[in-house]
Scaffold this motif. Sequence first.
Motif, PDB file in Angstrom:
ATOM      1  N   ASP A 281      11.676 -10.837 -10.781  1.00  0.00           N
ATOM      2  CA  ASP A 281      10.574 -11.522 -11.457  1.00  0.00           C
ATOM      3  C   ASP A 281      10.983 -12.037 -12.826  1.00  0.00           C
ATOM      4  O   ASP A 281      10.365 -12.961 -13.354  1.00  0.00           O
ATOM      5  CB  ASP A 281       9.390 -10.560 -11.617  1.00  0.00           C
ATOM      6  CG  ASP A 281       8.900 -10.037 -10.291  1.00  0.00           C
ATOM      7  OD1 ASP A 281       8.543 -10.859  -9.430  1.00  0.00           O
ATOM      8  OD2 ASP A 281       8.888  -8.798 -10.110  1.00  0.00           O
ATOM      9  N   VAL A 282      11.997 -11.415 -13.410  1.00  0.00           N
ATOM     10  CA  VAL A 282      12.446 -11.771 -14.749  1.00  0.00           C
ATOM     11  C   VAL A 282      13.945 -11.504 -14.866  1.00  0.00           C
ATOM     12  O   VAL A 282      14.465 -10.563 -14.270  1.00  0.00           O
ATOM     13  CB  VAL A 282      11.648 -11.003 -15.834  1.00  0.00           C
ATOM     14  CG1 VAL A 282      11.826  -9.499 -15.701  1.00  0.00           C
ATOM     15  CG2 VAL A 282      12.004 -11.466 -17.231  1.00  0.00           C
ATOM     16  N   LEU A 283      14.602 -12.336 -15.646  1.00  0.00           N
ATOM     17  CA  LEU A 283      16.011 -12.151 -15.966  1.00  0.00           C
ATOM     18  C   LEU A 283      16.120 -11.766 -17.431  1.00  0.00           C
ATOM     19  O   LEU A 283      15.527 -12.432 -18.296  1.00  0.00           O
ATOM     20  CB  LEU A 283      16.798 -13.448 -15.715  1.00  0.00           C
ATOM     21  CG  LEU A 283      18.260 -13.457 -16.164  1.00  0.00           C
ATOM     22  CD1 LEU A 283      19.094 -12.468 -15.354  1.00  0.00           C
ATOM     23  CD2 LEU A 283      18.849 -14.859 -16.055  1.00  0.00           C
ATOM     24  N   ILE A 284      16.838 -10.692 -17.692  1.00  0.00           N
ATOM     25  CA  ILE A 284      17.164 -10.302 -19.059  1.00  0.00           C
ATOM     26  C   ILE A 284      18.648 -10.619 -19.218  1.00  0.00           C
ATOM     27  O   ILE A 284      19.481 -10.064 -18.501  1.00  0.00           O
ATOM     28  CB  ILE A 284      16.908  -8.806 -19.298  1.00  0.00           C
ATOM     29  CG1 ILE A 284      15.442  -8.474 -19.022  1.00  0.00           C
ATOM     30  CG2 ILE A 284      17.310  -8.405 -20.710  1.00  0.00           C
ATOM     31  CD1 ILE A 284      15.252  -7.275 -18.155  1.00  0.00           C
ATOM     32  N   ALA A 285      18.977 -11.523 -20.132  1.00  0.00           N
ATOM     33  CA  ALA A 285      20.353 -11.984 -20.277  1.00  0.00           C
ATOM     34  C   ALA A 285      20.848 -11.754 -21.694  1.00  0.00           C
ATOM     35  O   ALA A 285      20.216 -12.198 -22.652  1.00  0.00           O
ATOM     36  CB  ALA A 285      20.447 -13.467 -19.934  1.00  0.00           C
TER      37      ALA A 285
ATOM     38  N   ASP B 225      14.529  -3.955 -28.922  1.00  0.00           N
ATOM     39  CA  ASP B 225      13.093  -3.661 -28.982  1.00  0.00           C
ATOM     40  C   ASP B 225      12.266  -4.899 -28.630  1.00  0.00           C
ATOM     41  O   ASP B 225      11.243  -4.800 -27.951  1.00  0.00           O
ATOM     42  CB  ASP B 225      12.693  -3.136 -30.367  1.00  0.00           C
ATOM     43  CG  ASP B 225      13.201  -1.722 -30.611  1.00  0.00           C
ATOM     44  OD1 ASP B 225      13.486  -0.998 -29.635  1.00  0.00           O
ATOM     45  OD2 ASP B 225      13.320  -1.339 -31.790  1.00  0.00           O
ATOM     46  N   GLU B 226      12.723  -6.072 -29.078  1.00  0.00           N
ATOM     47  CA  GLU B 226      12.014  -7.307 -28.736  1.00  0.00           C
ATOM     48  C   GLU B 226      12.130  -7.623 -27.248  1.00  0.00           C
ATOM     49  O   GLU B 226      11.199  -8.169 -26.657  1.00  0.00           O
ATOM     50  CB  GLU B 226      12.547  -8.481 -29.566  1.00  0.00           C
ATOM     51  CG  GLU B 226      12.156  -8.422 -31.024  1.00  0.00           C
ATOM     52  CD  GLU B 226      12.797  -9.542 -31.818  1.00  0.00           C
ATOM     53  OE1 GLU B 226      12.041 -10.440 -32.249  1.00  0.00           O
ATOM     54  OE2 GLU B 226      14.031  -9.524 -31.994  1.00  0.00           O
ATOM     55  N   VAL B 227      13.253  -7.266 -26.632  1.00  0.00           N
ATOM     56  CA  VAL B 227      13.384  -7.431 -25.175  1.00  0.00           C
ATOM     57  C   VAL B 227      12.300  -6.614 -24.491  1.00  0.00           C
ATOM     58  O   VAL B 227      11.579  -7.105 -23.621  1.00  0.00           O
ATOM     59  CB  VAL B 227      14.785  -7.002 -24.673  1.00  0.00           C
ATOM     60  CG1 VAL B 227      14.818  -6.919 -23.148  1.00  0.00           C
ATOM     61  CG2 VAL B 227      15.863  -7.953 -25.180  1.00  0.00           C
ATOM     62  N   VAL B 228      12.168  -5.358 -24.908  1.00  0.00           N
ATOM     63  CA  VAL B 228      11.158  -4.473 -24.325  1.00  0.00           C
ATOM     64  C   VAL B 228       9.754  -5.026 -24.560  1.00  0.00           C
ATOM     65  O   VAL B 228       8.922  -5.048 -23.643  1.00  0.00           O
ATOM     66  CB  VAL B 228      11.307  -3.037 -24.880  1.00  0.00           C
ATOM     67  CG1 VAL B 228      10.115  -2.174 -24.496  1.00  0.00           C
ATOM     68  CG2 VAL B 228      12.613  -2.414 -24.395  1.00  0.00           C
ATOM     69  N   GLU B 229       9.477  -5.508 -25.774  1.00  0.00           N
ATOM     70  CA  GLU B 229       8.160  -6.094 -26.070  1.00  0.00           C
ATOM     71  C   GLU B 229       7.843  -7.255 -25.135  1.00  0.00           C
ATOM     72  O   GLU B 229       6.718  -7.361 -24.626  1.00  0.00           O
ATOM     73  CB  GLU B 229       8.109  -6.586 -27.524  1.00  0.00           C
ATOM     74  CG  GLU B 229       8.062  -5.499 -28.556  1.00  0.00           C
ATOM     75  CD  GLU B 229       8.258  -6.046 -29.982  1.00  0.00           C
ATOM     76  OE1 GLU B 229       8.114  -7.258 -30.195  1.00  0.00           O
ATOM     77  OE2 GLU B 229       8.566  -5.216 -30.874  1.00  0.00           O
ATOM     78  N   GLN B 230       8.819  -8.117 -24.918  1.00  0.00           N
ATOM     79  CA  GLN B 230       8.616  -9.260 -24.022  1.00  0.00           C
ATOM     80  C   GLN B 230       8.385  -8.802 -22.591  1.00  0.00           C
ATOM     81  O   GLN B 230       7.543  -9.374 -21.884  1.00  0.00           O
ATOM     82  CB  GLN B 230       9.808 -10.219 -24.103  1.00  0.00           C
ATOM     83  CG  GLN B 230       9.936 -10.949 -25.422  1.00  0.00           C
ATOM     84  CD  GLN B 230       8.721 -11.800 -25.724  1.00  0.00           C
ATOM     85  OE1 GLN B 230       8.282 -12.607 -24.904  1.00  0.00           O
ATOM     86  NE2 GLN B 230       8.155 -11.629 -26.908  1.00  0.00           N
ATOM     87  N   LEU B 231       9.106  -7.786 -22.156  1.00  0.00           N
ATOM     88  CA  LEU B 231       8.897  -7.260 -20.805  1.00  0.00           C
ATOM     89  C   LEU B 231       7.504  -6.675 -20.653  1.00  0.00           C
ATOM     90  O   LEU B 231       6.859  -6.873 -19.614  1.00  0.00           O
ATOM     91  CB  LEU B 231       9.938  -6.187 -20.483  1.00  0.00           C
ATOM     92  CG  LEU B 231      11.293  -6.673 -20.034  1.00  0.00           C
ATOM     93  CD1 LEU B 231      12.274  -5.503 -19.930  1.00  0.00           C
ATOM     94  CD2 LEU B 231      11.201  -7.417 -18.710  1.00  0.00           C
ATOM     95  N   LEU B 232       7.051  -5.976 -21.656  1.00  0.00           N
ATOM     96  CA  LEU B 232       5.718  -5.371 -21.601  1.00  0.00           C
ATOM     97  C   LEU B 232       4.632  -6.448 -21.518  1.00  0.00           C
ATOM     98  O   LEU B 232       3.601  -6.230 -20.881  1.00  0.00           O
ATOM     99  CB  LEU B 232       5.483  -4.446 -22.802  1.00  0.00           C
ATOM    100  CG  LEU B 232       6.298  -3.149 -22.762  1.00  0.00           C
ATOM    101  CD1 LEU B 232       6.186  -2.403 -24.092  1.00  0.00           C
ATOM    102  CD2 LEU B 232       5.876  -2.263 -21.599  1.00  0.00           C
ATOM    103  N   LEU B 233       4.865  -7.589 -22.128  1.00  0.00           N
ATOM    104  CA  LEU B 233       3.898  -8.688 -22.024  1.00  0.00           C
ATOM    105  C   LEU B 233       3.847  -9.229 -20.598  1.00  0.00           C
ATOM    106  O   LEU B 233       2.804  -9.738 -20.160  1.00  0.00           O
ATOM    107  CB  LEU B 233       4.275  -9.832 -22.983  1.00  0.00           C
ATOM    108  CG  LEU B 233       4.117  -9.548 -24.476  1.00  0.00           C
ATOM    109  CD1 LEU B 233       4.693 -10.704 -25.304  1.00  0.00           C
ATOM    110  CD2 LEU B 233       2.649  -9.290 -24.822  1.00  0.00           C
ATOM    111  N   LEU B 234       4.954  -9.133 -19.874  1.00  0.00           N
ATOM    112  CA  LEU B 234       5.006  -9.635 -18.504  1.00  0.00           C
ATOM    113  C   LEU B 234       4.512  -8.615 -17.488  1.00  0.00           C
ATOM    114  O   LEU B 234       4.113  -8.986 -16.375  1.00  0.00           O
ATOM    115  CB  LEU B 234       6.442 -10.036 -18.140  1.00  0.00           C
ATOM    116  CG  LEU B 234       7.050 -11.191 -18.938  1.00  0.00           C
ATOM    117  CD1 LEU B 234       8.527 -11.330 -18.607  1.00  0.00           C
ATOM    118  CD2 LEU B 234       6.302 -12.489 -18.639  1.00  0.00           C
ATOM    119  N   ALA B 235       4.565  -7.342 -17.856  1.00  0.00           N
ATOM    120  CA  ALA B 235       4.225  -6.270 -16.900  1.00  0.00           C
ATOM    121  C   ALA B 235       2.743  -6.230 -16.598  1.00  0.00           C
ATOM    122  O   ALA B 235       1.912  -6.673 -17.277  1.00  0.00           O
ATOM    123  CB  ALA B 235       4.698  -4.914 -17.451  1.00  0.00           C
TER     124      ALA B 235
END
Length: 158
Positions: free
Chosen positions: A67-71, A148-158
């Motif tokens: 659903d998402v790519l973290i690069a 931490d910002e990666v995690v924040e962005q993921l939480l917005l998508l979850a």
Amino acid sequence: MKAYLANGLFSIGDRYVNEVLAAKIREAVPTIDLYVPQENGAINDKNSYANSLAIAEADLASLQVSDVLIAVIDGIEIDSGVAAEIGAFSMLNRPIIALFSDVRQLGRTNTKKIDALIEDGTENQFIYRNLFVVGLIKRNGKIVATMDEVVEQLLLLA
């Protein structure tokens, strides 16, 4: 949510970043199904053998269901495998979260740095990223500077 973590995986630094980032993500989003290529021993145990097609098929299969790519786009240049994963994933029109932690992003408003660059192009205090790859990320995603910002962005998508 299924996610794919793209980064180099051959140096101790890259493997360490992958381990730390994957642990942060899994702790913050316990329901996430996170694919980390270095954890796939079938294709990335370098004591064993996997040919290029096996590697491409395994990683593409995981990209296609994510659903998402973290690069991670750090380094002298964006890792060629990461750039390829970004390109392939961008065709799915799904979100990409890119981690770009290079400290040379700091001081963008420092006029001394800008003036020095204008006066002498070899006095570049900043870092270049391939603009095509950056554009692919920005089409459906965001570039952030910390884990931490990666995690924040993921939480917005979850």
